[in-house]
Design a protein around this motif. Structure first.
Motif, PDB file in Angstrom:
ATOM      1  N   ALA A  53       2.384   1.668  -3.357  1.00 29.29           N
ATOM      2  CA  ALA A  53       1.345   2.103  -4.301  1.00 29.29           C
ATOM      3  C   ALA A  53       1.034   3.581  -4.101  1.00 29.29           C
ATOM      4  O   ALA A  53       0.855   4.326  -5.072  1.00 29.29           O
ATOM      5  CB  ALA A  53       0.084   1.261  -4.126  1.00 29.29           C
ATOM      6  N   GLU A  54       0.963   4.025  -2.832  1.00 32.35           N
ATOM      7  CA  GLU A  54       0.706   5.447  -2.568  1.00 32.35           C
ATOM      8  C   GLU A  54       1.853   6.304  -3.077  1.00 32.35           C
ATOM      9  O   GLU A  54       1.627   7.376  -3.657  1.00 32.35           O
ATOM     10  CB  GLU A  54       0.486   5.668  -1.068  1.00 32.35           C
ATOM     11  N   GLU A  55       3.107   5.830  -2.858  1.00 33.77           N
ATOM     12  CA  GLU A  55       4.255   6.592  -3.365  1.00 33.77           C
ATOM     13  C   GLU A  55       4.234   6.656  -4.883  1.00 33.77           C
ATOM     14  O   GLU A  55       4.490   7.712  -5.466  1.00 33.77           O
ATOM     15  CB  GLU A  55       5.555   5.956  -2.869  1.00 33.77           C
ATOM     16  N   ILE A 108       0.850  -1.210   0.000  1.00 35.55           N
ATOM     17  CA  ILE A 108       0.000   0.000   0.000  1.00 35.55           C
ATOM     18  C   ILE A 108       0.878   1.251   0.000  1.00 35.55           C
ATOM     19  O   ILE A 108       0.612   2.199  -0.750  1.00 35.55           O
ATOM     20  CB  ILE A 108      -0.953  -0.018   1.218  1.00 35.55           C
ATOM     21  N   ARG A 109       1.931   1.246   0.837  1.00 36.77           N
ATOM     22  CA  ARG A 109       2.833   2.403   0.898  1.00 36.77           C
ATOM     23  C   ARG A 109       3.504   2.642  -0.458  1.00 36.77           C
ATOM     24  O   ARG A 109       3.584   3.767  -0.943  1.00 36.77           O
ATOM     25  CB  ARG A 109       3.889   2.171   1.980  1.00 36.77           C
ATOM     26  N   THR A 120       1.105  11.255  -9.936  1.00 36.41           N
ATOM     27  CA  THR A 120       0.329  12.501  -9.898  1.00 36.41           C
ATOM     28  C   THR A 120       1.243  13.698 -10.127  1.00 36.41           C
ATOM     29  O   THR A 120       0.909  14.606 -10.895  1.00 36.41           O
ATOM     30  CB  THR A 120      -0.389  12.635  -8.538  1.00 36.41           C
ATOM     31  N   TYR A 129       1.598   6.419  -6.730  1.00 34.27           N
ATOM     32  CA  TYR A 129       0.470   7.294  -7.062  1.00 34.27           C
ATOM     33  C   TYR A 129       0.879   8.755  -6.945  1.00 34.27           C
ATOM     34  O   TYR A 129       0.596   9.560  -7.833  1.00 34.27           O
ATOM     35  CB  TYR A 129      -0.716   6.989  -6.151  1.00 34.27           C
ATOM     36  N   LYS A 130       1.562   9.104  -5.834  1.00 36.33           N
ATOM     37  CA  LYS A 130       2.009  10.487  -5.654  1.00 36.33           C
ATOM     38  C   LYS A 130       2.994  10.882  -6.745  1.00 36.33           C
ATOM     39  O   LYS A 130       2.923  11.981  -7.304  1.00 36.33           O
ATOM     40  CB  LYS A 130       2.663  10.667  -4.277  1.00 36.33           C
TER      41      LYS A 130
END
Length: 184
Positions: A67-69, A64-65, A75, A71-72
Motif C-alpha cells: 500500500a505504501e509503494e 502495508i508495504r 503520489t 501510495y508513493k
C-alpha cells in the motif's frame, strides 16, 4: 508371562482411559482439569498459533508495504500529471498568445495589402484617365488639323491661279536648294 503383564497393563490402561474424559460443564470441572486443558492447548497450539500470528503479521506487513509503494507510486504519478498539466497550460497559453499575435500581424498585413491594392487601383485609374484624356486630345487635334488642312486646301484651290501656283513652286524649289547647299 508377558501375556499376563500385558493383560494387567492393558486392564489398568482401559480402566484409567474409561475414567478419563473431557468434562465441558464448567461448574463440575476442577482447576487441575482446566490447567491440563489449557496447558495442552498452549503446548500444542503454541506452534500453530505463533505460526498463524507470524503469517498474519507477515501478510499485514506485506499489505502495508504494498500500500505504501502504491501510495508513493500514485503520489509520483500525480506529481508528474500535475507537472504535465502545468506544462500543457503554459504551452496552451503560449499557443493562444502566439495565435493572437499572428492574427494581429496577418490582420495588419491584410489591411496594408488592401491599402496598397487600393492605391495601385487609384493610380491605375488616374493613369487610365490621363491616357484617355491625352488620346481624346490627340484625336481632337488630329480632327482639327485635318479639318483645317482640308479648309486651307479648299481655300487654296479657290484662290490659287496658275501664276500664283507657279511662283509658289519656284519659291519652294529655291528653299530646297538652299537647304541642300547648307547640308553639303
Amino acid at each position: 508371562m508377558e501375556n499376563g503383564i500385558d493383560s494387567i497393563i492393558s486392564q489398568r490402561f482401559w480402566t484409567v482411559a474409561n475414567n478419563f474424559g473431557l468434562n465441558t460443564n464448567l461448574l463440575e470441572t476442577n482447576l487441575i482439569n482446566l490447567g491440563v486443558v489449557l496447558g495442552l492447548l498452549i503446548y500444542f497450539g503454541k506452534g500453530s498459533l505463533s505460526n498463524l500470528l507470524k503469517n498474519r503479521k507477515f501478510t499485514i506487513l506485506n499489505t502495508i508495504r504494498d500500500a505504501e509503494e502504491r501510495y508513493k507510486e500514485a503520489t509520483y504519478k500525480l506529481e508528474q500529471a500535475k507537472t504535465r498539466l502545468q506544462q500543457a497550460k503554459i504551452k496552451a497559453n503560449d499557443i493562444r498568445t502566439s495565435g493572437l499575435s499572428q492574427m494581429e500581424r496577418e490582420k495588419k498585413d491584410l489591411i496594408d495589402a488592401a491599402d496598397g491594392d487600393l492605391k495601385r487601383l487609384e493610380d491605375s485609374k488616374n493613369a487610365t484617365i490621363r491616357f484617355e484624356k491625352q488620346r481624346a486630345i490627340e484625336q481632337v487635334q488630329q480632327q482639327v488639323s485635318r479639318l483645317a488642312l482640308e479648309r486651307a486646301l479648299e481655300t487654296l484651290k479657290n484662290c490659287l491661279n496658275s501664276e500664283l501656283h507657279l511662283r509658289m513652286i519656284d519659291h519652294n524649289i529655291g528653299l530646297l536648294r538652299a537647304m541642300e547647299s547648307t547640308l553639303e
